[in-house]
Design a protein around this motif. Structure first.
Motif, PDB file in Angstrom:
ATOM      1  N   ALA A  72       0.833  -1.211   0.000  1.00 12.60           N
ATOM      2  CA  ALA A  72       0.000   0.000   0.000  1.00 12.60           C
ATOM      3  C   ALA A  72       0.862   1.252   0.000  1.00 12.60           C
ATOM      4  CB  ALA A  72      -0.924  -0.003   1.220  1.00 12.60           C
ATOM      5  N   ALA A  73       1.940   1.233   0.790  1.00 12.67           N
ATOM      6  CA  ALA A  73       2.823   2.399   0.867  1.00 12.67           C
ATOM      7  C   ALA A  73       3.432   2.715  -0.492  1.00 12.67           C
ATOM      8  CB  ALA A  73       3.929   2.148   1.893  1.00 12.67           C
ATOM      9  N   LEU A  74       3.939   1.683  -1.170  1.00 18.92           N
ATOM     10  CA  LEU A  74       4.590   1.909  -2.459  1.00 18.92           C
ATOM     11  C   LEU A  74       3.581   2.298  -3.534  1.00 18.92           C
ATOM     12  CD1 LEU A  74       7.028   1.898  -4.280  1.00 18.92           C
ATOM     13  CD2 LEU A  74       6.847  -0.587  -4.476  1.00 18.92           C
ATOM     14  N   ARG A  75       2.490   1.548  -3.631  1.00 27.42           N
ATOM     15  CA  ARG A  75       1.509   1.830  -4.688  1.00 27.42           C
ATOM     16  C   ARG A  75       0.907   3.222  -4.517  1.00 27.42           C
ATOM     17  NH1 ARG A  75      -0.828  -2.837  -7.984  1.00 27.42           N
ATOM     18  NH2 ARG A  75      -1.847  -1.038  -8.880  1.00 27.42           N
ATOM     19  N   PHE A  76       0.491   3.558  -3.302  1.00 23.73           N
ATOM     20  CA  PHE A  76      -0.151   4.853  -3.104  1.00 23.73           C
ATOM     21  C   PHE A  76       0.816   5.996  -3.354  1.00 23.73           C
ATOM     22  CE2 PHE A  76      -1.842   8.445  -0.700  1.00 23.73           C
ATOM     23  CZ  PHE A  76      -3.153   8.475  -1.175  1.00 23.73           C
ATOM     24  N   GLU A  77       2.072   5.816  -2.934  1.00 22.55           N
ATOM     25  CA  GLU A  77       3.069   6.877  -3.115  1.00 22.55           C
ATOM     26  C   GLU A  77       3.270   7.189  -4.590  1.00 22.55           C
ATOM     27  OE1 GLU A  77       5.377   9.739  -1.199  1.00 22.55           O
ATOM     28  OE2 GLU A  77       3.984   8.261  -0.390  1.00 22.55           O
ATOM     29  N   LEU A  78       3.158   6.181  -5.452  1.00 27.67           N
ATOM     30  CA  LEU A  78       3.334   6.385  -6.890  1.00 27.67           C
ATOM     31  C   LEU A  78       2.051   6.878  -7.557  1.00 27.67           C
ATOM     32  CD1 LEU A  78       5.471   3.241  -7.788  1.00 27.67           C
ATOM     33  CD2 LEU A  78       6.269   5.563  -7.344  1.00 27.67           C
ATOM     34  N   VAL A  79       0.909   6.294  -7.148  1.00 35.12           N
ATOM     35  CA  VAL A  79      -0.353   6.615  -7.820  1.00 35.12           C
ATOM     36  C   VAL A  79      -0.849   8.017  -7.486  1.00 35.12           C
ATOM     37  CG1 VAL A  79      -2.797   5.973  -8.013  1.00 35.12           C
ATOM     38  CG2 VAL A  79      -1.054   4.207  -8.037  1.00 35.12           C
ATOM     39  N   LYS A  80      -0.582   8.493  -6.270  1.00 36.78           N
ATOM     40  CA  LYS A  80      -1.124   9.790  -5.861  1.00 36.78           C
ATOM     41  C   LYS A  80      -0.452  10.965  -6.575  1.00 36.78           C
ATOM     42  CE  LYS A  80       1.944  11.014  -2.030  1.00 36.78           C
ATOM     43  NZ  LYS A  80       2.074  11.240  -0.577  1.00 36.78           N
ATOM     44  N   GLN A  81       0.687  10.708  -7.195  1.00 35.77           N
ATOM     45  CA  GLN A  81       1.485  11.788  -7.759  1.00 35.77           C
ATOM     46  C   GLN A  81       0.897  12.313  -9.070  1.00 35.77           C
ATOM     47  OE1 GLN A  81       4.092  12.838  -6.085  1.00 35.77           O
ATOM     48  NE2 GLN A  81       4.670  11.155  -4.759  1.00 35.77           N
ATOM     49  N   ASP A  82       1.236  13.547  -9.379  1.00 33.09           N
ATOM     50  CA  ASP A  82       0.931  14.099 -10.704  1.00 33.09           C
ATOM     51  C   ASP A  82       1.905  13.466 -11.683  1.00 33.09           C
ATOM     52  OD1 ASP A  82       0.642  15.567 -13.019  1.00 33.09           O
ATOM     53  OD2 ASP A  82       0.420  17.484 -11.983  1.00 33.09           O
ATOM     54  N   PRO A  83       1.424  12.662 -12.645  1.00 32.73           N
ATOM     55  CA  PRO A  83       2.349  11.955 -13.543  1.00 32.73           C
ATOM     56  C   PRO A  83       3.149  12.871 -14.461  1.00 32.73           C
ATOM     57  CG  PRO A  83       0.077  11.669 -14.256  1.00 32.73           C
ATOM     58  CD  PRO A  83       0.020  12.342 -12.924  1.00 32.73           C
TER      59      PRO A  83
ATOM     60  N   PRO B  38      -5.324   8.104 -12.528  1.00 31.31           N
ATOM     61  CA  PRO B  38      -5.715   7.385 -11.308  1.00 31.31           C
ATOM     62  C   PRO B  38      -5.460   8.168 -10.032  1.00 31.31           C
ATOM     63  CG  PRO B  38      -3.737   6.419 -12.285  1.00 31.31           C
ATOM     64  CD  PRO B  38      -4.282   7.388 -13.282  1.00 31.31           C
ATOM     65  N   LYS B  39      -4.658   9.237 -10.110  1.00 32.65           N
ATOM     66  CA  LYS B  39      -4.410  10.038  -8.903  1.00 32.65           C
ATOM     67  C   LYS B  39      -5.712  10.622  -8.355  1.00 32.65           C
ATOM     68  CE  LYS B  39      -3.755  14.635 -10.875  1.00 32.65           C
ATOM     69  NZ  LYS B  39      -2.878  15.784 -11.058  1.00 32.65           N
ATOM     70  N   GLU B  40      -6.725  10.820  -9.232  1.00 30.00           N
ATOM     71  CA  GLU B  40      -7.997  11.366  -8.774  1.00 30.00           C
ATOM     72  C   GLU B  40      -8.646  10.442  -7.752  1.00 30.00           C
ATOM     73  OE1 GLU B  40      -8.908  14.331  -9.580  1.00 30.00           O
ATOM     74  OE2 GLU B  40      -7.350  14.648 -11.100  1.00 30.00           O
ATOM     75  N   VAL B  41      -8.572   9.143  -7.980  1.00 28.29           N
ATOM     76  CA  VAL B  41      -9.139   8.171  -7.042  1.00 28.29           C
ATOM     77  C   VAL B  41      -8.304   8.124  -5.771  1.00 28.29           C
ATOM     78  CG1 VAL B  41      -9.802   5.759  -6.699  1.00 28.29           C
ATOM     79  CG2 VAL B  41     -10.090   6.817  -8.939  1.00 28.29           C
ATOM     80  N   ALA B  42      -6.974   8.174  -5.918  1.00 33.04           N
ATOM     81  CA  ALA B  42      -6.089   8.136  -4.752  1.00 33.04           C
ATOM     82  C   ALA B  42      -6.334   9.343  -3.846  1.00 33.04           C
ATOM     83  CB  ALA B  42      -4.633   8.102  -5.209  1.00 33.04           C
ATOM     84  N   ARG B  43      -6.442  10.498  -4.434  1.00 36.89           N
ATOM     85  CA  ARG B  43      -6.635  11.707  -3.627  1.00 36.89           C
ATOM     86  C   ARG B  43      -8.040  11.758  -3.025  1.00 36.89           C
ATOM     87  NH1 ARG B  43      -3.139  16.175  -7.167  1.00 36.89           N
ATOM     88  NH2 ARG B  43      -1.128  15.134  -6.813  1.00 36.89           N
ATOM     89  N   TYR B  44      -9.012  11.222  -3.753  1.00 38.91           N
ATOM     90  CA  TYR B  44     -10.362  11.119  -3.196  1.00 38.91           C
ATOM     91  C   TYR B  44     -10.339  10.231  -1.948  1.00 38.91           C
ATOM     92  CZ  TYR B  44     -15.071   9.359  -2.453  1.00 38.91           C
ATOM     93  OH  TYR B  44     -16.258   8.995  -1.871  1.00 38.91           O
ATOM     94  N   ALA B  45      -9.651   9.089  -2.030  1.00 36.97           N
ATOM     95  CA  ALA B  45      -9.584   8.156  -0.907  1.00 36.97           C
ATOM     96  C   ALA B  45      -8.961   8.825   0.311  1.00 36.97           C
ATOM     97  CB  ALA B  45      -8.789   6.918  -1.295  1.00 36.97           C
ATOM     98  N   TYR B  46      -7.936   9.634   0.089  1.00 35.14           N
ATOM     99  CA  TYR B  46      -7.286  10.330   1.202  1.00 35.14           C
ATOM    100  C   TYR B  46      -8.223  11.358   1.836  1.00 35.14           C
ATOM    101  CZ  TYR B  46      -4.412  13.719   3.662  1.00 35.14           C
ATOM    102  OH  TYR B  46      -3.922  14.575   4.611  1.00 35.14           O
ATOM    103  N   LYS B  47      -8.848  12.186   1.015  1.00 32.74           N
ATOM    104  CA  LYS B  47      -9.757  13.210   1.550  1.00 32.74           C
ATOM    105  C   LYS B  47     -10.937  12.582   2.280  1.00 32.74           C
ATOM    106  CE  LYS B  47      -8.428  16.588  -1.971  1.00 32.74           C
ATOM    107  NZ  LYS B  47      -8.854  17.285  -3.227  1.00 32.74           N
ATOM    108  N   LEU B  48     -11.444  11.469   1.735  1.00 37.98           N
ATOM    109  CA  LEU B  48     -12.533  10.743   2.384  1.00 37.98           C
ATOM    110  C   LEU B  48     -12.100  10.246   3.761  1.00 37.98           C
ATOM    111  CD1 LEU B  48     -15.377   9.393   2.141  1.00 37.98           C
ATOM    112  CD2 LEU B  48     -14.199   7.401   1.169  1.00 37.98           C
ATOM    113  N   SER B  49     -10.883   9.717   3.844  1.00 37.56           N
ATOM    114  CA  SER B  49     -10.370   9.201   5.115  1.00 37.56           C
ATOM    115  C   SER B  49     -10.187  10.308   6.144  1.00 37.56           C
ATOM    116  CB  SER B  49      -9.047   8.473   4.883  1.00 37.56           C
ATOM    117  OG  SER B  49      -9.231   7.346   4.056  1.00 37.56           O
ATOM    118  N   VAL B  50      -9.729  11.466   5.691  1.00 35.11           N
ATOM    119  CA  VAL B  50      -9.565  12.608   6.601  1.00 35.11           C
ATOM    120  C   VAL B  50     -10.912  12.998   7.207  1.00 35.11           C
ATOM    121  CG1 VAL B  50      -9.017  15.063   6.715  1.00 35.11           C
ATOM    122  CG2 VAL B  50      -7.483  13.513   5.511  1.00 35.11           C
ATOM    123  N   LEU B  51     -11.944  13.088   6.361  1.00 35.80           N
ATOM    124  CA  LEU B  51     -13.273  13.464   6.850  1.00 35.80           C
ATOM    125  C   LEU B  51     -13.816  12.425   7.830  1.00 35.80           C
ATOM    126  CD1 LEU B  51     -14.961  14.869   3.612  1.00 35.80           C
ATOM    127  CD2 LEU B  51     -14.212  16.154   5.622  1.00 35.80           C
TER     128      LEU B  51
END
Length: 472
Positions: A322-333, A411-424
């Protein structure tokens, strides 16, 4: 689709090392074969090229034999590539990445699709033979915007890299007949078959349709952007409208942060290290995963000292992936991706482990409640606190994040959505009681909200290739 470049310079370099430098066919104990070929053989050969021109000439010999597909070196190369690929697939599967089909560059060479398309390009004036100048004797394509000439076929008759991309792109969108048969190469950990193209092989009748896609998306790094533009222009020249069906999704290179490079023994200057394979300045995915898992085991043991080691290992593996995949996917490509080992493992902030923690927290709340959450309209109307409303609205926006990701191939859109959802969710849970809510109906409504959050987050994580355990 996974394109296997089994006839390029990198493969030739490995064969040169094994055949002409006397390097062993077997890796040292405890080292994967692909790691050995990359870290030891490939790097050593490129160092020797700088001192030994005769050895560099061996590369040309090996390349010709590999491309011809005939002879002892070609057969030996095929066996080495197969071993490397199977080792690489182990890493891909560990990361949760699976494929439908392996396409081999050598199969495209044997299929003669390039020769067919090359003749068609000549007829249509897309490929031009230069009779003089620096490209004398070469077949070139002219950029209509810059008038720059790009060589397709050298004066010695060998095709350049982009010429190999053209038949693959044409096959993807069905501009050429499908010359291949298909067979199963392996069964993947999720049970799905991994198919492989074959030339003159036994064609299994029941296989998915490959090629002739309505739309093809080629994920290739940004350094190939100009060449991919050439590919699109050729496709358009072969059939009007084809360029609209072929898309290049570029991404910037992955670099290591200064801190991570130092921890892995890589010398560097500046704030990050761009990886350079020929010089041995890189860290492979297995090394990163093992480093992440080691740290995850330490943290998991601290939090769960009484749990069995096999459970700790499973959770640590999930956290590392999860750490590796999310770190790569969340980035602006479109920007250089700087990977930092320490940052990626944090349980706070925009990290994979933070999302796993949020999901596990929600599942623990449901488990402790001893109930199967459900809610009716009256109960739902009790969710009137601003934090409850914000969480409900964010859950409802999941579909929008998917549509945006699809529209922009991001795919960063889904990654960032997941993060914002978790914060809320975490803000909601830390501010408002759920299991100890003062009203039973309100308690049920909040439990249903926690359930909706966990289901939505789990779906978002699955879409970016992350599997979330119920407890970490």
């Amino acid at each position: 689709l996974d394109y296997i470049d089994d006839s390029g310079a990198q493969v030739a370099d490995v064969i040169v090392g094994l055949r002409f430098l006397g390097m062993k066919d077997e890796p040292p104990p405890g080292m994967k074969f692909d790691t050995y070929c990359g870290d030891n053989v490939y790097v050593k050969v490129n160092q020797e090229y700088e001192k030994n021109q005769a050895l560099k000439e061996k590369q040309s010999l090996v390349l010709r034999e590999i491309e011809s597909g005939v002879g002892e070196i070609a057969e030996y190369s095929g066996k080495i590539v197969d071993r490397i690929l199977r080792a690489q697939l182990e890493t891909c599967w560990r990361l949760g990445a699976t494929y439908d089909l392996l396409n081999w560059e050598s199969h495209f060479l044997k299929s003669k699709l390039w020769e067919l398309l090359f003749e068609e390009m000549k007829k249509r004036g897309l490929a031009i033979l230069r009779q003089e100048g620096e490209n004398k004797g070469c077949w070139v394509i002219i950029d209509p915007e810059t008038k720059e000439e790009k060589v397709l076929v050298r004066s010695d008759g060998t095709a350049v890299y982009v010429a190999k991309d053209i038949p693959y792109a044409a096959w993807k969108i069905g501009l050429v007949r499908d010359p291949f048969s298909y067979d199963v190469y392996a069964t993947q950990p999720n049970g799905s078959p991994l198919w492989t193209s074959a030339v003159n092989g036994a064609d299994r009748k029941k296989h998915p349709r490959f090629g002739s896609a309505d739309k093809a998306i080629s994920v290739i790094d940004s350094r190939q952007s100009y060449l991919q533009k050439i590919v699109r222009r050729v496709l358009e020249g072969l059939k009007e409208g084809s360029s609209d069906r072929y898309h290049h999704r570029s991404y910037e290179v992955v670099a290591l942060s200064k801190r991570t490079a130092a921890s892995l023994g890589v010398e560097m200057k500046g704030e990050f290290v761009p990886m350079q394979g020929r010089k041995g300045i890189y860290v492979n995915a297995d090394t990163i995963l093992e480093a992440l898992k080691k740290k995850a085991i330490e943290e998991t043991k601290k939090r769960n000292p009484d749990d069995p080691i096999d459970w700790v290992e499973r959770v640590a593996e999930a956290v590392a992936v999860a750490a590796l995949r999310f770190e790569l996917v969340k980035q602006d490509p479109d920007k250089v991706i700087v990977f930092d080992l320490e940052d990626s493992l944090r349980l706070e902030g925009e990290t994979g482990p933070y999302l796993l923690y949020s999901y596990a927290r929600a599942r623990r709340i449901i488990e402790k409640s001893g109930e199967r959450p459900s809610v009716d309209s009256k109960g739902a109307s009790m969710l009137s606190h601003p934090m409850e409303k914000e969480l409900v609205k964010k859950i409802a926006m999941f579909d929008i994040s998917l549509l945006t990701a699809g529209e922009y191939l991001s795919p960063k859109e889904v990654a960032r959505y997941a993060y914002k959802l978790s914060v809320l969710f975490n803000e909601f849970y830390e501010a408002l009681p759920v299991i100890k809510a003062e009203d039973q109906q309100l308690r049920g409504a909040r439990l249903a909200l926690v359930e909706a959050f966990s289901r939505t987050l789990n779906q978002a994580l699955l879409l970016i290739g992350i599997s979330a355990p119920d407890r970490i």
